[in-house]
Motif scaffolding. Structure first.
Motif, PDB file in Angstrom:
ATOM      1  N   LYS A 122     -46.218  40.804  22.736  1.00 48.22           N
ATOM      2  CA  LYS A 122     -47.347  40.516  23.626  1.00 48.22           C
ATOM      3  C   LYS A 122     -47.932  41.809  24.181  1.00 48.22           C
ATOM      4  O   LYS A 122     -49.160  41.972  24.264  1.00 48.22           O
ATOM      5  N   ILE A 145     -51.824  43.133  23.638  1.00 47.39           N
ATOM      6  CA  ILE A 145     -52.724  43.469  24.747  1.00 47.39           C
ATOM      7  C   ILE A 145     -53.178  44.918  24.636  1.00 47.39           C
ATOM      8  O   ILE A 145     -54.344  45.246  24.900  1.00 47.39           O
ATOM      9  N   THR A 160     -59.778  44.657  32.397  1.00 45.72           N
ATOM     10  CA  THR A 160     -58.961  43.438  32.369  1.00 45.72           C
ATOM     11  C   THR A 160     -57.726  43.622  31.502  1.00 45.72           C
ATOM     12  O   THR A 160     -56.613  43.217  31.887  1.00 45.72           O
ATOM     13  N   GLN A 171     -53.783  43.533  32.720  1.00 46.70           N
ATOM     14  CA  GLN A 171     -52.807  42.627  32.120  1.00 46.70           C
ATOM     15  C   GLN A 171     -51.635  43.393  31.518  1.00 46.70           C
ATOM     16  O   GLN A 171     -50.474  42.980  31.620  1.00 46.70           O
ATOM     17  N   THR A 200     -49.417  44.839  34.345  1.00 49.32           N
ATOM     18  CA  THR A 200     -48.705  43.732  34.989  1.00 49.32           C
ATOM     19  C   THR A 200     -47.560  43.238  34.109  1.00 49.32           C
ATOM     20  O   THR A 200     -46.454  42.975  34.599  1.00 49.32           O
ATOM     21  N   SER A 201     -47.812  43.105  32.805  1.00 47.14           N
ATOM     22  CA  SER A 201     -46.762  42.658  31.885  1.00 47.14           C
ATOM     23  C   SER A 201     -45.614  43.654  31.808  1.00 47.14           C
ATOM     24  O   SER A 201     -44.443  43.267  31.733  1.00 47.14           O
ATOM     25  N   ARG A 245     -43.211  43.309  34.848  1.00 48.18           N
ATOM     26  CA  ARG A 245     -42.634  41.999  35.120  1.00 48.18           C
ATOM     27  C   ARG A 245     -41.104  42.092  35.120  1.00 48.18           C
ATOM     28  O   ARG A 245     -40.503  42.566  34.157  1.00 48.18           O
ATOM     29  N   LYS A 289     -46.214  44.727  42.232  1.00 46.45           N
ATOM     30  CA  LYS A 289     -47.445  44.068  41.787  1.00 46.45           C
ATOM     31  C   LYS A 289     -48.529  44.099  42.859  1.00 46.45           C
ATOM     32  O   LYS A 289     -49.720  44.125  42.542  1.00 46.45           O
TER      33      LYS A 289
END
Length: 280
Positions: free
Chosen positions: A19, A23, A52, A56, A59-60, A63, A76
């Motif tokens: 993923k 991205i 954007t 993303q 942020t990923s 995590r 975050k």
């Protein structure tokens, strides 16, 4: 390639590696469209997708991460604050583009600057708003706080995303707005020259002073990047003072971009990866 290397190096064992790579590919694709874009619509759309995607991606990557005894939501929270500033810059850019297009029905900076509308108050207001959006996007002093706080807390591969993609996008955005800078500076407006000089000096001073007060390689180089942004703006000041011509300014800023992307950033990321905890 450097970003991809550090993404794989620090996230090889993560379940969401595929993923993250997908991205990352979308970020690169939007970045490729942004670099040669001259049309207002293409420039805004590609930059919106890029911001954007970077949000993303960062942020990923963060995590489930716990750094410096801080929970994930604290990390975050700092990421969101940083990208809220980016979103605000995007909104201001949209407003500036809307003013230019609505007043002239033209879709590129060169067309607007060659038209008879360029000296009207509405066009100058649109130019000023777009320049303001670029300063917000790059996080110049005194708007550097969200950038520094986020850089202190995010995990290591996220730093490569910010340094090697986001910061370079900010420098390219300044290059795209060079004609607007030249337009204001050619009008012999001393207030514009003084304002740019103050911003440049503040970035250089804050960058060097901040680097002296920390032992973390990541924070040292984060301040160094801030200083490089200030020296890039200094090129426009030298143009306004008659010390540089337009071609020299472009060579100066491009050399800064190459210096960051090809030498300092990869080297500092290697040293940073060797830090035990990112603090000393």
């Amino acid at each position: 390639l450097n970003v991809l290397l550090f993404l794989c190096l620090f996230n090889f064992r993560k379940d969401n590696l595929i993923k993250i790579i997908l991205i990352f590919d979308l970020c690169i694709l939007s970045f490729i469209f942004f670099i040669p874009s001259v049309n207002f619509i293409v420039m805004f759309s590609s930059l919106a997708f890029f911001i954007t995607g970077v949000f993303q991606l960062v942020t990923s990557l963060n995590r489930g991460v716990f750094l410096c005894s801080m929970p994930e939501y604290t990390i975050k929270n700092n990421i969101i604050r940083f990208f809220l500033l980016s979103a605000l810059s995007l909104l201001l850019m949209f407003l500036g583009f809307s003013l230019l297009f609505g007043a002239t029905d033209l879709k590129t900076f060169s067309q607007v600057l060659e038209s008879d509308f360029k000296n009207t108050s509405l066009i100058k207001t649109g130019f000023f708003i777009i320049l303001l959006s670029a300063f917000l996007f790059s996080g110049f002093v005194p708007l550097h706080s969200p950038y520094m706080k986020m850089q202190k807390r995010i995990e290591k591969s996220s730093t490569s995303i910010i340094w090697l993609l986001y910061i370079l996008a900010g420098i390219i955005l300044l290059l795209k707005l060079k004609d607007i800078f030249f337009f204001f500076l050619d009008s012999d407006n001393k207030y514009i020259i003084i304002a740019l000089l103050v911003v440049s000096a503040a970035c250089v001073f804050a960058g060097n002073l901040g680097a002296l007060k920390t032992t973390s390689i990541r924070r040292i180089f984060s301040f160094f990047v801030l200083s490089i942004l200030g020296t890039s703006v200094l090129g426009f000041v030298q143009y306004g003072l008659g010390l540089f011509d337009g071609t020299t300014v472009l060579k100066y800023i491009i050399s800064n971009c190459i210096l960051l992307g090809v030498t300092y950033m990869p080297l500092m990321l290697v040293f940073y990866s060797l830090e035990t905890n990112g603090d000393d």
